[in-house]
Design a protein around this motif. Structure first.
Motif, PDB file in Angstrom:
ATOM      1  N   ALA A   1       0.820  -0.830   0.490  1.00 35.61           N
ATOM      2  CA  ALA A   1       0.119  -0.277  -0.174  1.00 35.61           C
ATOM      3  C   ALA A   1       0.921   1.275   0.110  1.00 35.61           C
ATOM      4  CB  ALA A   1      -1.024   0.348   1.409  1.00 35.61           C
ATOM      5  N   ALA A   2       0.938   2.037  -0.830  1.00 38.42           N
ATOM      6  CA  ALA A   2       0.871   3.572  -0.338  1.00 38.42           C
ATOM      7  C   ALA A   2       0.198   5.155  -0.403  1.00 38.42           C
ATOM      8  CB  ALA A   2       1.619   3.871  -1.591  1.00 38.42           C
TER       9      ALA A   2
ATOM     10  N   VAL B   1      -3.406   0.425  -2.984  1.00 39.75           N
ATOM     11  CA  VAL B   1      -3.531  -1.249  -2.787  1.00 39.75           C
ATOM     12  C   VAL B   1      -3.292  -1.471  -3.394  1.00 39.75           C
ATOM     13  CG1 VAL B   1      -4.916  -2.864  -1.271  1.00 39.75           C
ATOM     14  CG2 VAL B   1      -4.607  -0.536  -0.720  1.00 39.75           C
ATOM     15  N   GLN B   2      -2.318  -3.269  -3.884  1.00 38.60           N
ATOM     16  CA  GLN B   2      -2.004  -3.956  -4.686  1.00 38.60           C
ATOM     17  C   GLN B   2      -3.156  -4.548  -4.584  1.00 38.60           C
ATOM     18  OE1 GLN B   2       0.706  -3.496  -7.334  1.00 38.60           O
ATOM     19  NE2 GLN B   2       0.025  -4.570  -8.037  1.00 38.60           N
ATOM     20  N   ILE B   3      -4.043  -4.725  -5.739  1.00 41.90           N
ATOM     21  CA  ILE B   3      -4.862  -6.577  -5.303  1.00 41.90           C
ATOM     22  C   ILE B   3      -4.651  -7.324  -6.167  1.00 41.90           C
ATOM     23  CG2 ILE B   3      -6.959  -4.747  -4.155  1.00 41.90           C
ATOM     24  CD1 ILE B   3      -8.079  -4.628  -7.538  1.00 41.90           C
TER      25      ILE B   3
ATOM     26  N   VAL C   1      -4.166  -2.088  -9.194  1.00 40.76           N
ATOM     27  CA  VAL C   1      -4.026  -1.640  -8.210  1.00 40.76           C
ATOM     28  C   VAL C   1      -5.421  -0.943  -7.885  1.00 40.76           C
ATOM     29  CG1 VAL C   1      -2.936   0.430  -7.150  1.00 40.76           C
ATOM     30  CG2 VAL C   1      -1.276  -1.148  -8.400  1.00 40.76           C
ATOM     31  N   ARG C   2      -6.162  -0.796  -6.374  1.00 44.44           N
ATOM     32  CA  ARG C   2      -7.015  -0.097  -6.241  1.00 44.44           C
ATOM     33  C   ARG C   2      -6.785   0.882  -5.892  1.00 44.44           C
ATOM     34  NH1 ARG C   2     -12.543  -1.416  -5.038  1.00 44.44           N
ATOM     35  NH2 ARG C   2     -13.829   0.551  -4.073  1.00 44.44           N
TER      36      ARG C   2
ATOM     37  N   VAL D   1       2.400  -0.830  -7.263  1.00 43.00           N
ATOM     38  CA  VAL D   1       2.102  -0.226  -6.305  1.00 43.00           C
ATOM     39  C   VAL D   1       3.853   0.255  -5.934  1.00 43.00           C
ATOM     40  CG1 VAL D   1       1.728   1.061  -3.703  1.00 43.00           C
ATOM     41  CG2 VAL D   1      -0.396  -0.750  -5.092  1.00 43.00           C
ATOM     42  N   THR D   2       4.572  -0.823  -5.786  1.00 42.02           N
ATOM     43  CA  THR D   2       5.759  -0.218  -5.494  1.00 42.02           C
ATOM     44  C   THR D   2       6.499   0.811  -6.863  1.00 42.02           C
ATOM     45  OG1 THR D   2       6.243  -2.404  -6.381  1.00 42.02           O
ATOM     46  CG2 THR D   2       6.567  -2.827  -4.208  1.00 42.02           C
ATOM     47  N   ASP D   3       6.230   1.057  -8.122  1.00 41.04           N
ATOM     48  CA  ASP D   3       6.813   1.662  -9.000  1.00 41.04           C
ATOM     49  C   ASP D   3       6.197   2.691  -8.877  1.00 41.04           C
ATOM     50  OD1 ASP D   3       7.813  -0.716 -10.045  1.00 41.04           O
ATOM     51  OD2 ASP D   3       6.116  -0.852 -11.589  1.00 41.04           O
TER      52      ASP D   3
END
Length: 212
Positions: A62-63, A79-81, A86-87, A159-161
């Motif tokens: 999450a970010a 959030v990575q779903i 990503v949501r 998300v990490t990107d």
């Protein structure tokens, strides 16, 4: 008998190197008898799971990006779903009523506000003809109170990107001028932990969107 006791006393204790055999001699005979230890090559039994582990809710990657004014306030959560989806959920206040374009830009450099955040984030560099770049988040529509809510699922995104990049909001739908405000995307731990969990098996929604 004393010879026997001396032989026994030389047997190593647990934790020391284990010999493969030991000798036992008696006072009535000078010939030693050899008794091999059990072979150490036998492997001990391995524990096996008797049943599959139950599904445990997990907090996904999450970010978060926070807008702290002085005019526009808001929070955007990512959030990575799934592996590539990503949501995005956002709530804003302090906007002028009407439609506002917003996007993810390349850099989290806010030294000159939105003007120093670069171009719209586009991980698909080989697909410049795309109708909408992955970093283009579309349009926010603020009500008469200047409040706007937004929820969407973006594909081909991780998300990490996004961490370390910037979210930019524009005064209108026109992106030809610099945005009116920007905020950096930061790694989130507390946001995900304080909200409802996302189960890895059913994809339950994480947040209920509310006005910031």
């Amino acid at each position: 008998m004393m010879s026997f006791l001396r032989s026994v006393a030389t047997i190593p204790l647990a934790g020391s190197a284990i010999p493969t055999e030991f000798s036992l001699s008696s006072s009535s005979s000078t010939k030693s008898q050899t008794f091999p230890f059990p072979s150490s090559s036998r492997s001990s039994p391995r524990l096996r799971a008797s049943a599959p582990m139950a599904c445990v809710p997990q907090v996904p990657a999450a970010a978060v990006s926070e807008f702290k004014g002085p005019n526009v306030f808001g929070v955007v959560r990512f959030v990575q779903i799934s592996m590539e989806n990503v949501r995005i959920e956002a709530s804003f206040g302090g906007l002028s009523p009407g439609k506002h374009s917003w996007c993810i830009n390349e850099y989290g450099d806010l030294t000159k506000g939105a003007a120093s955040t670069g171009n719209i984030y586009n991980p698909l560099q080989d697909d410049q003809a795309a109708t909408q770049l992955p970093g283009d988040l579309g349009t926010l529509e603020a009500d008469q109170n200047g409040e706007a809510l937004y929820t969407v699922k973006k594909e081909n995104m991780k998300v990490t990107d996004l961490i370390g990049r910037a979210i930019v909001v524009y005064e209108t739908e026109d992106k030809s001028v610099h945005g009116i405000t920007a905020a950096v995307v930061a790694r989130s731990g507390e946001v995900g932990e304080s909200c409802r969990k996302l189960c890895s098996c059913d994809g339950t929604t994480i947040w209920e969107a509310t006005v910031y």
